[in-house]
Design a protein around this motif. Structure first.
Motif, mmCIF file in Angstrom:
data_model
loop_
_atom_site.group_PDB
_atom_site.id
_atom_site.type_symbol
_atom_site.label_atom_id
_atom_site.label_comp_id
_atom_site.label_asym_id
_atom_site.label_seq_id
_atom_site.Cartn_x
_atom_site.Cartn_y
_atom_site.Cartn_z
ATOM 1 N N THR A 127 -10.593 -82.299 -59.791
ATOM 2 C CA THR A 127 -9.729 -82.901 -60.668
ATOM 3 C C THR A 127 -9.943 -84.721 -60.378
ATOM 4 O OG1 THR A 127 -7.960 -82.593 -59.666
ATOM 5 C CG2 THR A 127 -8.448 -81.484 -61.825
ATOM 6 N N ARG A 128 -10.099 -84.848 -58.930
ATOM 7 C CA ARG A 128 -10.331 -86.294 -58.696
ATOM 8 C C ARG A 128 -11.170 -86.707 -57.426
ATOM 9 N NH1 ARG A 128 -4.569 -88.163 -57.973
ATOM 10 N NH2 ARG A 128 -4.182 -86.573 -59.232
ATOM 11 N N VAL A 129 -11.366 -87.767 -57.287
ATOM 12 C CA VAL A 129 -12.391 -88.275 -56.438
ATOM 13 C C VAL A 129 -11.580 -89.552 -55.689
ATOM 14 C CG1 VAL A 129 -14.636 -89.620 -55.980
ATOM 15 C CG2 VAL A 129 -14.469 -88.104 -57.989
ATOM 16 N N GLU A 131 -19.239 -101.894 -50.243
ATOM 17 C CA GLU A 131 -19.460 -100.766 -49.676
ATOM 18 C C GLU A 131 -18.409 -99.731 -50.637
ATOM 19 O OE1 GLU A 131 -19.733 -99.555 -45.861
ATOM 20 O OE2 GLU A 131 -20.546 -97.435 -46.344
ATOM 21 N N ILE A 132 -19.119 -98.736 -51.299
ATOM 22 C CA ILE A 132 -18.058 -97.700 -51.891
ATOM 23 C C ILE A 132 -18.342 -96.334 -51.328
ATOM 24 C CG2 ILE A 132 -17.441 -96.646 -54.066
ATOM 25 C CD1 ILE A 132 -18.526 -99.131 -55.549
ATOM 26 N N GLN A 133 -17.203 -95.888 -50.651
ATOM 27 C CA GLN A 133 -17.565 -94.666 -49.868
ATOM 28 C C GLN A 133 -16.842 -93.414 -50.611
ATOM 29 O OE1 GLN A 133 -14.966 -95.863 -46.612
ATOM 30 N NE2 GLN A 133 -16.812 -97.042 -45.534
ATOM 31 N N GLU A 168 -20.706 -89.810 -48.308
ATOM 32 C CA GLU A 168 -21.882 -90.466 -48.664
ATOM 33 C C GLU A 168 -21.291 -91.979 -49.070
ATOM 34 O OE1 GLU A 168 -25.455 -87.162 -49.217
ATOM 35 O OE2 GLU A 168 -24.562 -88.185 -50.843
ATOM 36 N N SER A 169 -22.356 -92.919 -49.395
ATOM 37 C CA SER A 169 -21.740 -93.985 -49.675
ATOM 38 C C SER A 169 -22.663 -95.057 -50.643
ATOM 39 C CB SER A 169 -21.241 -94.850 -48.737
ATOM 40 O OG SER A 169 -22.215 -95.339 -47.929
ATOM 41 N N ILE A 170 -22.326 -96.074 -51.385
ATOM 42 C CA ILE A 170 -23.114 -96.872 -51.998
ATOM 43 C C ILE A 170 -22.801 -98.299 -51.825
ATOM 44 C CG2 ILE A 170 -23.322 -97.689 -54.621
ATOM 45 C CD1 ILE A 170 -22.610 -94.929 -55.504
ATOM 46 N N ARG A 171 -23.944 -98.997 -51.672
ATOM 47 C CA ARG A 171 -23.805 -100.282 -51.546
ATOM 48 C C ARG A 171 -24.149 -101.035 -52.371
ATOM 49 N NH1 ARG A 171 -22.536 -103.050 -46.266
ATOM 50 N NH2 ARG A 171 -22.554 -101.447 -44.696
ATOM 51 N N ARG A 180 -26.424 -89.830 -57.447
ATOM 52 C CA ARG A 180 -25.451 -88.481 -57.118
ATOM 53 C C ARG A 180 -25.061 -88.836 -55.710
ATOM 54 N NH1 ARG A 180 -27.623 -82.975 -59.636
ATOM 55 N NH2 ARG A 180 -27.368 -83.550 -61.746
ATOM 56 N N ARG A 181 -23.897 -88.660 -55.522
ATOM 57 C CA ARG A 181 -23.245 -88.811 -54.075
ATOM 58 C C ARG A 181 -22.389 -87.721 -53.876
ATOM 59 N NH1 ARG A 181 -25.752 -92.127 -50.780
ATOM 60 N NH2 ARG A 181 -26.835 -90.256 -51.483
#
Lengths: 73, 153
Positions: free
Chosen positions: A25-27, A16-18, A7-10, A2-3
């Motif tokens: 309705t959107r990210v 890296e996905i920020q 925050e981000s994911i590596r 969960r983010r």
């Protein structure tokens, strides 16, 4: 996983996905990746595959028949 | 040299320029849009780089008279439209759906239409930001069968 926004994911060392913004309705995502890794929306990939299929149209006789059918619609 | 029409004379001003190519064909940046009375409403998108590469397309309104074009900002910029310029099909833009013709029938890519800026001839295959349309929209009508099918007329 969960983010929240900010925050981000590596993925591995280089990607890296920020998560930049989240609305109901959107990210909005930011993606940092090496130049040799193409980053495209899934729809673009669909169109790429479709273009490959479309690049081999049939002969002119079939196309003339198709055109005639389209004009009669 | 063209796939269907042999040697064709053309004026440089008629060339459609795709700054980004098309998805899957990123190196193909120059096309001609060819039409023949016998094959209307088909539009032949002939690559000037690769003679054997020719897409077959139709105006989006021939597939869906109520079609609504949506373009991302990036695609608007690629096609040379001004930030606040209204894009009107048939006025300042042409909008074509590429057809896929195979054994299972004929489909049109309404998800990613080819949009031509008629004032500059800059063009882009504009994959819509939202999936409102399919990349495999069937052409309605039983007469539009697959390859080699005789239309009943």
């Amino acid at each position: 996983m969960r983010r929240r926004a900010g925050e981000s994911i590596r993925i591995g060392d280089d990607i890296e996905i920020q998560v930049i913004e989240v609305t109901p309705t959107r990210v909005t995502l930011g993606i940092v990746a090496p130049r040799e890794i193409p980053v495209v929306r899934s729809e673009v990939r669909l169109t790429r595959e479709q273009n490959r299929a479309a690049a081999e149209p049939p002969g002119m006789d079939s196309l003339t028949l198709l055109a005639r059918a389209l004009r009669l619609r | 040299m063209t796939k269907y029409f042999g040697e064709t004379q053309f004026d440089e001003s008629a060339v459609l320029r795709f700054p980004a190519g098309l998805p899957g064909f990123e190196e193909e940046k120059r096309f001609l849009a060819l039409e023949q009375p016998e094959q209307r409403p088909l539009v032949f998108l002939q690559s000037l780089n690769t003679p054997e590469l020719c897409f077959v397309a139709v105006p989006v309104f021939a597939v869906d008279p109520g079609y609504r074009l949506e373009m991302s900002e990036a695609d608007r910029t690629l096609a040379g439209f001004q930030a606040n310029e209204e894009i009107r099909i048939g006025a300042n833009a042409a909008c074509l759906a590429i057809l896929t013709i195979d054994e299972s029938g004929v489909t049109a890519n309404l998800l990613g239409p080819v949009v031509v800026n008629l004032s500059s001839n800059l063009a882009v295959q504009a994959v819509a930001p939202e999936m409102r349309y399919s990349h495999r929209t069937p052409l309605a009508g039983s007469a539009l069968g697959g390859r080699g099918t005789e239309p009943c007329c």
